[in-house]
Design an enzyme around this catalytic site. Structure first.
Site, PDB file in Angstrom:
ATOM      1  N   LYS A  18      -9.195   8.338 -18.089  1.00  0.00           N
ATOM      2  CA  LYS A  18      -9.331   8.790 -19.191  1.00  0.00           C
ATOM      3  C   LYS A  18      -8.386   8.771 -20.334  1.00  0.00           C
ATOM      4  O   LYS A  18      -8.071   7.617 -20.699  1.00  0.00           O
ATOM      5  CB  LYS A  18      -9.840  10.394 -19.082  1.00  0.00           C
ATOM      6  CG  LYS A  18     -11.043  10.397 -17.507  1.00  0.00           C
ATOM      7  CD  LYS A  18     -12.185   9.679 -17.936  1.00  0.00           C
ATOM      8  CE  LYS A  18     -13.036   9.382 -16.477  1.00  0.00           C
ATOM      9  NZ  LYS A  18     -13.202  10.584 -15.606  1.00  0.00           N
ATOM     10  N   TYR A  59     -16.977  18.269 -12.491  1.00  0.00           N
ATOM     11  CA  TYR A  59     -17.228  16.857 -12.630  1.00  0.00           C
ATOM     12  C   TYR A  59     -18.207  16.562 -11.589  1.00  0.00           C
ATOM     13  O   TYR A  59     -18.324  16.770 -10.362  1.00  0.00           O
ATOM     14  CB  TYR A  59     -15.856  16.135 -12.586  1.00  0.00           C
ATOM     15  CG  TYR A  59     -16.236  14.849 -12.817  1.00  0.00           C
ATOM     16  CD1 TYR A  59     -16.699  13.928 -13.833  1.00  0.00           C
ATOM     17  CD2 TYR A  59     -16.020  13.915 -11.524  1.00  0.00           C
ATOM     18  CE1 TYR A  59     -16.814  12.680 -13.983  1.00  0.00           C
ATOM     19  CE2 TYR A  59     -16.115  12.517 -11.464  1.00  0.00           C
ATOM     20  CZ  TYR A  59     -16.574  11.813 -12.787  1.00  0.00           C
ATOM     21  OH  TYR A  59     -16.589  10.329 -12.788  1.00  0.00           O
ATOM     22  N   ASP A 114      -7.540  20.398 -12.139  1.00  0.00           N
ATOM     23  CA  ASP A 114      -7.980  19.023 -12.897  1.00  0.00           C
ATOM     24  C   ASP A 114      -7.783  19.224 -14.100  1.00  0.00           C
ATOM     25  O   ASP A 114      -8.505  19.862 -14.921  1.00  0.00           O
ATOM     26  CB  ASP A 114      -9.204  18.882 -12.231  1.00  0.00           C
ATOM     27  CG  ASP A 114      -9.919  17.326 -12.936  1.00  0.00           C
ATOM     28  OD1 ASP A 114      -9.202  16.857 -13.834  1.00  0.00           O
ATOM     29  OD2 ASP A 114     -10.899  16.844 -12.387  1.00  0.00           O
ATOM     30  N   ARG A 135       0.744  -1.299  -0.122  1.00  0.00           N
ATOM     31  CA  ARG A 135       0.030   0.034  -0.073  1.00  0.00           C
ATOM     32  C   ARG A 135       0.971   1.146   0.242  1.00  0.00           C
ATOM     33  O   ARG A 135       0.424   2.238  -0.357  1.00  0.00           O
ATOM     34  CB  ARG A 135      -0.995   0.098   1.359  1.00  0.00           C
ATOM     35  CG  ARG A 135      -1.920   1.107   1.385  1.00  0.00           C
ATOM     36  CD  ARG A 135      -3.198   0.905   1.952  1.00  0.00           C
ATOM     37  NE  ARG A 135      -2.988   0.010   3.121  1.00  0.00           N
ATOM     38  CZ  ARG A 135      -2.442   0.076   4.401  1.00  0.00           C
ATOM     39  NH1 ARG A 135      -1.860   1.135   4.533  1.00  0.00           N
ATOM     40  NH2 ARG A 135      -2.408  -0.889   5.027  1.00  0.00           N
TER      41      ARG A 135
HETATM   42  C1  LIG Z   1     -13.649  11.089 -14.672  1.00  0.00           C
HETATM   43  C2  LIG Z   1     -13.205  12.457 -13.851  1.00  0.00           C
HETATM   44  C3  LIG Z   1     -12.963  12.433 -12.703  1.00  0.00           C
HETATM   45  C4  LIG Z   1     -13.041  11.027 -11.763  1.00  0.00           C
HETATM   46  O1  LIG Z   1     -12.061  10.024 -12.072  1.00  0.00           O
HETATM   47  P1  LIG Z   1     -12.204   8.652 -11.713  1.00  0.00           P
HETATM   48  O2  LIG Z   1     -11.211   7.916 -12.144  1.00  0.00           O
HETATM   49  O3  LIG Z   1     -13.593   8.184 -12.695  1.00  0.00           O
HETATM   50  O4  LIG Z   1     -12.461   8.275 -10.233  1.00  0.00           O
HETATM   51  C5  LIG Z   1     -12.501  13.507 -12.392  1.00  0.00           C
HETATM   52  N1  LIG Z   1     -12.494  14.792 -12.939  1.00  0.00           N
HETATM   53  C6  LIG Z   1     -12.742  14.791 -14.192  1.00  0.00           C
HETATM   54  C7  LIG Z   1     -12.774  15.983 -15.071  1.00  0.00           C
HETATM   55  C8  LIG Z   1     -13.117  13.239 -14.879  1.00  0.00           C
HETATM   56  O5  LIG Z   1     -13.566  13.353 -15.909  1.00  0.00           O
END
Ligand SMILES: *Cc1c(COP(=O)(O)O)cnc(C)c1O
Length: 395
Positions: A207, A110, A182, A57
């Site tokens: 993504k 998001y 982000d 971990r």
């Molecule tokens: C998908 C997404 C998240 C969250 O990510 P996960 O890997 O699904 O937990 C956060 N911010 C944005 C802009 C996203 O598209």
């Protein structure tokens, strides 16, 4: 002759991996182990005293390569990878903020980040203040002596509006407040928030960075001292949101083709955005590299390409959006984004469906009933445009 520093594309394939350290395997091996064995108690003690590689971990050689590579690509001193993008956001806010602190966020986020800042953080005494960060003067007015962090996405989900990272960082830093971005919609291939003044970058690796829709992951990149707080003393150990080494391997594999993919995603999305804009059933299209986008000039300053995310609305509104989605034959009806497959979603339909579970479920600020979000994939643009046209023509 001295060799120039390797370019982004080269570092995305090689940085942070030394085959000689792994019995000459050309690919990063997947270390599937929960714990580490030592030759003596003294050796075990020594490792523990260093902040230790005692348990998986806390440390894993496969995920460590991913951390070093992502940090390098973002121009960061250090990085931390965790189980998902939401785990990255959770680790960041729960490690850096305490009871009584204030977090400023952009008013559009998001959907699950919205749930976190509205439902979870206030229960722990963290005050969350949504602000329209497209007006940096609104940020200056919102900052108090309790403000610790400003957090926003750019491009912003789902509308693909662009926020000015340098302008926001300038205001925040003048008040001694940290800035976290982000950057999931852009990836480091198109945008480097740290070079523009941000203190931390967050990604959902699920993504574009993984890019194949086959693993979840999240990352936070930034200065060593901050990352040390998140990594050694922060909440990955406590919440246990460790990334699986197998997922780290898949994400490393996806990362090798990130630049190639982002070029094609961006070219395809621009072609699709233009075709949608020309269709009589379409009311509006939002894509950062379209001349009609309200932030087009900023987008071109801040990003090298427009990425694969666009939003559009139909003249036939909410019902028209649902009918059109059902007529698509190639483009997949699905949440998520950044995969080779084109994915389309209608946030208002999902929100209405969710209201049967949670009455207070609502669309993010600035998101209309008619909005469709399209993650343009790597198929041939002509095939995508054909599919959209045949679905729109009958409206
Ligand atoms: C998908 C997404 C998240 C969250 O990510 P996960 O890997 O699904 O937990 C956060 N911010 C944005 C802009 C996203 O598209």
């Amino acid at each position: 002759m001295t060799h120039p520093a390797p370019a982004f594309e080269t570092r995305a394939i090689h940085h942070g991996y030394v085959a000689a350290d792994h019995r000459r395997s050309v690919q990063t091996p997947v270390y599937l182990n929960a714990t580490y064995g030592y030759d003596s108690v003294a050796e075990n003690d020594a490792e523990a005293a260093l902040g230790g590689r005692l348990y998986a971990r806390e440390y894993n050689p496969t995920t460590e390569v991913l951390e070093q590579r992502l940090a390098n690509l973002e121009g960061a001193e250090a990085g931390l990878v965790v189980a998902s993008g939401m785990a990255a956001f959770g680790t960041m806010v729960l490690s850096l903020l305490s009871q009584g602190d204030q977090l400023i966020v952009h008013q559009t986020l998001y959907s699950n980040t919205v749930a976190m800042v509205e439902q979870a953080l206030p229960r722990f005494g963290i005050e969350v203040v949504p602000v329209d960060l497209s007006r940096p003067e609104a940020l200056a007015a919102a900052i108090t002596e309790r403000t610790r962090l400003v957090f926003f996405e750019t491009p912003v989900n789902p509308l693909a509006r662009i926020l000015d990272i340098s302008a926001i960082a300038e205001v925040a830093h003048a008040h001694g407040v940290m800035v976290a971005v982000d950057s999931t919609f852009a990836s480091p291939a198109l945008q480097r928030p740290l070079a523009l003044g941000a203190d931390l970058v967050m990604h959902s690796l699920t993504k574009y960075i993984c890019g194949h829709g086959d693993a979840l992951g999240g990352a936070i990149l930034g200065e060593k001292a901050t990352l040390h707080r998140l990594h050694e003393t922060g909440l990955r150990y406590i919440t246990g949101a460790a990334l699986s080494p197998l997922s780290a391997f898949l994400i490393l594999r996806g990362l090798k083709t990130l630049s190639l993919r982002m070029e094609r995603h961006s070219d395809n999305a621009l072609a699709v955005a233009r075709a949608l804009e020309a269709h009589p059933a379409v009311d509006w299209v939002s894509y950062p590299f379209l001349d009609t986008h309200p932030d087009a000039a900023l987008a071109r300053r801040q990003m090298t390409r427009g990425s694969g995310m666009l939003a559009f609305g139909l003249k036939a509104g909410f019902e028209g959006a649902r009918q059109m989605l059902d007529r698509l034959q190639l483009i997949t009806r699905a949440v998520s984004l950044g995969d080779a497959e084109s994915l389309i979603m209608h946030p208002a339909s999902l929100t209405r469906a969710r209201q049967s579970l949670r009455e207070d479920a609502h669309l993010a600020t600035g998101v209309g009933d008619e909005l469709l979000r399209l993650s343009v994939g790597l198929e041939a643009a002509d095939d995508l445009i054909f599919d959209l046209r045949q679905a729109l023509d009958t409206l």
